[in-house]
Design an enzyme around this catalytic site. Structure first.
Site, PDB file in Angstrom:
ATOM      1  N   LYS A  13       0.830  -1.214   0.000  1.00  0.00           N
ATOM      2  CA  LYS A  13       0.000   0.000   0.000  1.00  0.00           C
ATOM      3  C   LYS A  13       0.864   1.263   0.000  1.00  0.00           C
ATOM      4  O   LYS A  13       0.607   2.203  -0.750  1.00  0.00           O
ATOM      5  CB  LYS A  13      -0.939   0.022   1.228  1.00  0.00           C
ATOM      6  CG  LYS A  13      -1.895  -1.165   1.302  1.00  0.00           C
ATOM      7  CD  LYS A  13      -2.908  -1.015   2.415  1.00  0.00           C
ATOM      8  CE  LYS A  13      -2.327  -1.049   3.821  1.00  0.00           C
ATOM      9  NZ  LYS A  13      -1.727  -2.340   4.216  1.00  0.00           N
ATOM     10  N   ARG A  88     -10.194   0.257   8.021  1.00  0.00           N
ATOM     11  CA  ARG A  88      -9.788  -1.134   8.253  1.00  0.00           C
ATOM     12  C   ARG A  88     -10.965  -1.968   8.742  1.00  0.00           C
ATOM     13  O   ARG A  88     -10.803  -3.171   8.955  1.00  0.00           O
ATOM     14  CB  ARG A  88      -8.687  -1.161   9.318  1.00  0.00           C
ATOM     15  CG  ARG A  88      -7.276  -1.266   8.751  1.00  0.00           C
ATOM     16  CD  ARG A  88      -6.338  -1.260   9.928  1.00  0.00           C
ATOM     17  NE  ARG A  88      -5.062  -1.861   9.679  1.00  0.00           N
ATOM     18  CZ  ARG A  88      -3.967  -1.186   9.356  1.00  0.00           C
ATOM     19  NH1 ARG A  88      -4.012   0.111   9.169  1.00  0.00           N
ATOM     20  NH2 ARG A  88      -2.819  -1.818   9.219  1.00  0.00           N
ATOM     21  N   ARG A 123      11.307  -6.767   6.141  1.00  0.00           N
ATOM     22  CA  ARG A 123      11.057  -5.398   5.679  1.00  0.00           C
ATOM     23  C   ARG A 123      11.865  -4.368   6.455  1.00  0.00           C
ATOM     24  O   ARG A 123      11.996  -4.452   7.668  1.00  0.00           O
ATOM     25  CB  ARG A 123       9.556  -5.096   5.813  1.00  0.00           C
ATOM     26  CG  ARG A 123       9.190  -3.715   5.313  1.00  0.00           C
ATOM     27  CD  ARG A 123       7.734  -3.613   4.962  1.00  0.00           C
ATOM     28  NE  ARG A 123       6.876  -3.456   6.129  1.00  0.00           N
ATOM     29  CZ  ARG A 123       5.589  -3.145   6.040  1.00  0.00           C
ATOM     30  NH1 ARG A 123       5.010  -2.990   4.857  1.00  0.00           N
ATOM     31  NH2 ARG A 123       4.865  -3.023   7.133  1.00  0.00           N
ATOM     32  N   ARG A 156      10.286  -1.944  11.681  1.00  0.00           N
ATOM     33  CA  ARG A 156       9.142  -1.645  12.541  1.00  0.00           C
ATOM     34  C   ARG A 156       9.013  -2.697  13.626  1.00  0.00           C
ATOM     35  O   ARG A 156       9.267  -3.883  13.382  1.00  0.00           O
ATOM     36  CB  ARG A 156       7.861  -1.607  11.699  1.00  0.00           C
ATOM     37  CG  ARG A 156       7.677  -0.304  10.987  1.00  0.00           C
ATOM     38  CD  ARG A 156       6.511  -0.318  10.037  1.00  0.00           C
ATOM     39  NE  ARG A 156       5.290  -0.904  10.581  1.00  0.00           N
ATOM     40  CZ  ARG A 156       4.100  -0.845   9.971  1.00  0.00           C
ATOM     41  NH1 ARG A 156       3.993  -0.223   8.808  1.00  0.00           N
ATOM     42  NH2 ARG A 156       3.041  -1.404  10.511  1.00  0.00           N
ATOM     43  N   ARG A 167      -1.347  -9.587  12.782  1.00  0.00           N
ATOM     44  CA  ARG A 167      -1.847  -8.538  11.868  1.00  0.00           C
ATOM     45  C   ARG A 167      -2.550  -9.154  10.662  1.00  0.00           C
ATOM     46  O   ARG A 167      -3.559  -8.621  10.190  1.00  0.00           O
ATOM     47  CB  ARG A 167      -0.681  -7.646  11.408  1.00  0.00           C
ATOM     48  CG  ARG A 167      -0.192  -6.741  12.535  1.00  0.00           C
ATOM     49  CD  ARG A 167       1.191  -6.212  12.264  1.00  0.00           C
ATOM     50  NE  ARG A 167       1.232  -5.218  11.222  1.00  0.00           N
ATOM     51  CZ  ARG A 167       2.316  -4.957  10.476  1.00  0.00           C
ATOM     52  NH1 ARG A 167       3.430  -5.649  10.660  1.00  0.00           N
ATOM     53  NH2 ARG A 167       2.287  -4.019   9.577  1.00  0.00           N
TER      54      ARG A 167
END
Ligand code: AMP
Length: 214
Positions: A13, A88, A123, A156, A167
């Site tokens: 995203k 969401r 990531r 993160r 998640r």
């Protein structure tokens, strides 16, 4: 133009939002970034949300709707916005419509869970511009440094196997119903998020053009 980006964590995203911003003059609102900034500043709000964020759950609809409600009233949103990470839940989507009217498009990036988890775990995110990299699949030219702006990369706290799995489960239970919600309204663009980023963007552009033409 009012756009929302929907997709599980790691679906791309943020990457697609940055490409959209190069093409359209829109405000960019990433609710995760807003909340992370509150946590970094150790504000009351930040202290309230940090535990739930780090473990991979969602903050309350009421709280996040209030934050977005304030944000979209700002001057930079007058030509429209791209919302990344909001809505969401269907409740958030309904409230967004009350706040901002009908959307032009809801862009849904589809990626399988196995790939998402791989993407999340390696990531690395730029602390300054938000560009994302991957330890093995998309490493920066200089280890730990953003190719685009030269600032340090960070991982993160919620980009771990444990929080990532929560998640993804949260996405399936709370956010996946948004696909049917926006399909029914005729605003949905579904894109195969496994393709390379430029092809994903090309499909998004075509989807937006189709919706605008109708
Ligand atoms: P993101 O950067 O979009 O992955 O968001 C990071 C975290 O912020 C999420 O895992 C949630 O804990 C919280 N968050 C961001 N946006 C929302 C939202 N629209 N509703 C509830 N929680 C959110």
């Amino acid at each position: 133009m009012k756009l929302v980006l929907i997709g599980a964590p790691g679906a791309g995203k943020g990457t697609q939002a940055r490409k959209l911003l190069q093409k359209y003059d829109l405000a960019y609102i990433a609710t995760g970034d807003i909340l992370r900034e509150e946590v970094a500043q150790n504000t009351d709000l930040g202290r309230q949300v940090q535990e739930i964020m780090h473990t991979g759950g969602l903050v309350s609809d009421q709280l996040i709707i209030q934050i977005v409600g304030h944000r979209i009233q700002k001057e930079d949103c007058k030509h429209g916005f791209i919302l990344d990470g909001f809505p969401r839940t269907v409740v958030q989507a309904q409230e967004l419509e009350k706040l901002a009217g009908a959307l032009d498009a809801a862009i849904y990036l589809q990626v399988s869970d196995a790939v998402l988890l791989q993407r999340l775990c390696g990531r690395q995110t730029c602390s300054h511009c938000g560009a994302t990299y991957h330890q093995t699949a998309l490493p920066p030219q200089v280890n730990g440094i953003c190719d685009e702006c030269g600032h340090p990369l960070m991982q993160r706290k919620d980009d771990t196997v444990e929080a990532g799995s929560v998640r993804l489960a949260t996405f399936h239970s709370q956010s996946a119903p948004l696909e049917a919600y926006y399909a029914e309204k005729g605003h949905l663009i579904t894109v195969d998020g496994l393709q390379d980023a430029d092809t994903v963007f090309h499909d998004i552009e075509q989807g937006i053009e189709r919706l605008i033409a109708n």
